[in-house]
Design a protein around this motif. Sequence first.
Motif, PDB file in Angstrom:
ATOM      1  N   LEU A   7      46.551  38.257  47.946  1.00 37.18           N
ATOM      2  CA  LEU A   7      44.898  38.496  47.422  1.00 37.18           C
ATOM      3  C   LEU A   7      44.576  39.772  48.204  1.00 37.18           C
ATOM      4  O   LEU A   7      43.851  40.669  47.312  1.00 37.18           O
ATOM      5  N   GLU A   8      44.883  40.065  49.591  1.00 36.82           N
ATOM      6  CA  GLU A   8      44.472  41.429  50.002  1.00 36.82           C
ATOM      7  C   GLU A   8      45.157  42.670  49.025  1.00 36.82           C
ATOM      8  O   GLU A   8      44.573  43.472  48.915  1.00 36.82           O
ATOM      9  N   VAL A   9      46.345  42.276  48.684  1.00 38.97           N
ATOM     10  CA  VAL A   9      46.982  43.311  48.048  1.00 38.97           C
ATOM     11  C   VAL A   9      46.425  43.522  46.669  1.00 38.97           C
ATOM     12  O   VAL A   9      46.058  44.561  46.313  1.00 38.97           O
ATOM     13  N   LEU A  10      46.236  42.449  46.038  1.00 41.54           N
ATOM     14  CA  LEU A  10      45.791  42.523  44.556  1.00 41.54           C
ATOM     15  C   LEU A  10      44.357  42.969  44.452  1.00 41.54           C
ATOM     16  O   LEU A  10      43.941  43.552  43.430  1.00 41.54           O
ATOM     17  N   THR A  11      43.559  43.109  45.516  1.00 45.08           N
ATOM     18  CA  THR A  11      42.177  43.539  45.606  1.00 45.08           C
ATOM     19  C   THR A  11      42.123  44.886  46.222  1.00 45.08           C
ATOM     20  O   THR A  11      40.869  45.410  46.376  1.00 45.08           O
ATOM     21  N   ASP A  12      43.278  45.644  46.687  1.00 48.40           N
ATOM     22  CA  ASP A  12      43.192  46.883  47.318  1.00 48.40           C
ATOM     23  C   ASP A  12      44.350  48.058  46.585  1.00 48.40           C
ATOM     24  O   ASP A  12      44.768  48.794  47.257  1.00 48.40           O
ATOM     25  N   PHE A  13      44.427  47.732  45.028  1.00 47.43           N
ATOM     26  CA  PHE A  13      45.241  48.855  44.720  1.00 47.43           C
ATOM     27  C   PHE A  13      44.506  50.125  44.913  1.00 47.43           C
ATOM     28  O   PHE A  13      43.217  50.226  44.365  1.00 47.43           O
ATOM     29  N   ASP A  24      53.073  50.961  32.636  1.00 52.11           N
ATOM     30  CA  ASP A  24      54.035  49.734  32.461  1.00 52.11           C
ATOM     31  C   ASP A  24      53.495  49.244  31.445  1.00 52.11           C
ATOM     32  O   ASP A  24      54.467  48.398  30.635  1.00 52.11           O
ATOM     33  N   ALA A  25      52.216  48.832  31.248  1.00 49.22           N
ATOM     34  CA  ALA A  25      51.769  48.095  30.185  1.00 49.22           C
ATOM     35  C   ALA A  25      51.288  48.963  28.913  1.00 49.22           C
ATOM     36  O   ALA A  25      50.989  48.396  27.931  1.00 49.22           O
ATOM     37  N   GLY A  26      51.813  50.063  29.026  1.00 45.60           N
ATOM     38  CA  GLY A  26      51.624  50.863  27.810  1.00 45.60           C
ATOM     39  C   GLY A  26      50.458  51.904  27.568  1.00 45.60           C
ATOM     40  O   GLY A  26      50.427  52.628  26.595  1.00 45.60           O
ATOM     41  N   TYR A  27      49.777  51.931  28.647  1.00 46.24           N
ATOM     42  CA  TYR A  27      48.695  52.916  28.926  1.00 46.24           C
ATOM     43  C   TYR A  27      49.382  54.350  28.833  1.00 46.24           C
ATOM     44  O   TYR A  27      50.258  54.731  29.505  1.00 46.24           O
ATOM     45  N   ARG A  28      48.723  55.256  28.123  1.00 48.10           N
ATOM     46  CA  ARG A  28      49.263  56.640  27.931  1.00 48.10           C
ATOM     47  C   ARG A  28      48.134  57.534  28.175  1.00 48.10           C
ATOM     48  O   ARG A  28      48.606  59.175  27.819  1.00 48.10           O
ATOM     49  N   GLY A  29      47.296  57.296  28.758  1.00 45.29           N
ATOM     50  CA  GLY A  29      46.036  58.007  29.075  1.00 45.29           C
ATOM     51  C   GLY A  29      46.333  58.911  30.343  1.00 45.29           C
ATOM     52  O   GLY A  29      47.357  58.862  30.969  1.00 45.29           O
ATOM     53  N   ALA A  70      55.639  33.381  39.261  1.00 39.31           N
ATOM     54  CA  ALA A  70      57.056  33.060  39.124  1.00 39.31           C
ATOM     55  C   ALA A  70      57.881  34.227  39.504  1.00 39.31           C
ATOM     56  O   ALA A  70      58.934  34.249  40.106  1.00 39.31           O
ATOM     57  N   GLU A  71      57.368  35.156  39.088  1.00 36.40           N
ATOM     58  CA  GLU A  71      58.024  36.734  39.198  1.00 36.40           C
ATOM     59  C   GLU A  71      57.573  37.516  40.457  1.00 36.40           C
ATOM     60  O   GLU A  71      58.256  38.454  40.593  1.00 36.40           O
ATOM     61  N   ASP A  72      56.565  36.909  40.790  1.00 39.00           N
ATOM     62  CA  ASP A  72      55.875  37.823  41.941  1.00 39.00           C
ATOM     63  C   ASP A  72      55.616  39.179  41.685  1.00 39.00           C
ATOM     64  O   ASP A  72      56.080  40.198  42.145  1.00 39.00           O
ATOM     65  N   ARG A  73      55.086  39.383  40.398  1.00 33.36           N
ATOM     66  CA  ARG A  73      54.809  40.636  39.865  1.00 33.36           C
ATOM     67  C   ARG A  73      53.469  40.607  39.221  1.00 33.36           C
ATOM     68  O   ARG A  73      52.722  39.659  38.876  1.00 33.36           O
ATOM     69  N   VAL A  74      52.883  41.754  39.061  1.00 33.71           N
ATOM     70  CA  VAL A  74      51.490  42.334  38.496  1.00 33.71           C
ATOM     71  C   VAL A  74      51.748  42.790  37.075  1.00 33.71           C
ATOM     72  O   VAL A  74      52.519  43.814  36.894  1.00 33.71           O
ATOM     73  N   PHE A  75      50.978  42.252  36.299  1.00 29.27           N
ATOM     74  CA  PHE A  75      50.848  42.719  34.859  1.00 29.27           C
ATOM     75  C   PHE A  75      49.507  43.573  34.493  1.00 29.27           C
ATOM     76  O   PHE A  75      48.529  42.745  34.889  1.00 29.27           O
ATOM     77  N   ALA A  76      49.454  44.531  33.834  1.00 29.62           N
ATOM     78  CA  ALA A  76      47.917  45.018  33.519  1.00 29.62           C
ATOM     79  C   ALA A  76      47.771  44.948  32.151  1.00 29.62           C
ATOM     80  O   ALA A  76      48.526  44.838  31.372  1.00 29.62           O
ATOM     81  N   ASP A  77      46.518  45.084  31.846  1.00 29.69           N
ATOM     82  CA  ASP A  77      46.029  45.089  30.400  1.00 29.69           C
ATOM     83  C   ASP A  77      44.985  46.128  30.578  1.00 29.69           C
ATOM     84  O   ASP A  77      43.927  45.835  31.369  1.00 29.69           O
TER      85      ASP A  77
END
Length: 84
Positions: A7-13, A24-29, A70-77
């Motif tokens: 939780l600490e990692v996920l709230t401190d990007f 990685d999610a396709g953002y090209r800006g 399951a994959e211990d990964r983060v995906f963005a939208d």
Amino acid sequence: MITADTLEVLTDFGPLYLTRAAQDAGYRGPNFTACKFLGITNGGQFCYQGVFQVKDGTDSTKVFLTYDHAEDRVFADVQLTELS
């Protein structure tokens, strides 16, 4: 369960990591120059505001991160903002 450490990692990007997750999610800006953790959605996504440079200053967009246990990964939208 999301552990306290995760939780600490996920709230401190930082902008570099948020940019990478968005790309990685396709953002090209433009790369994010700053970001701010806004909160956790009702659906369990971690919501950030990503700030980037534009011709006349800065603009921002929302980036939603989903943690996959399951994959211990983060995906963005990314909620794309129209760029001029």
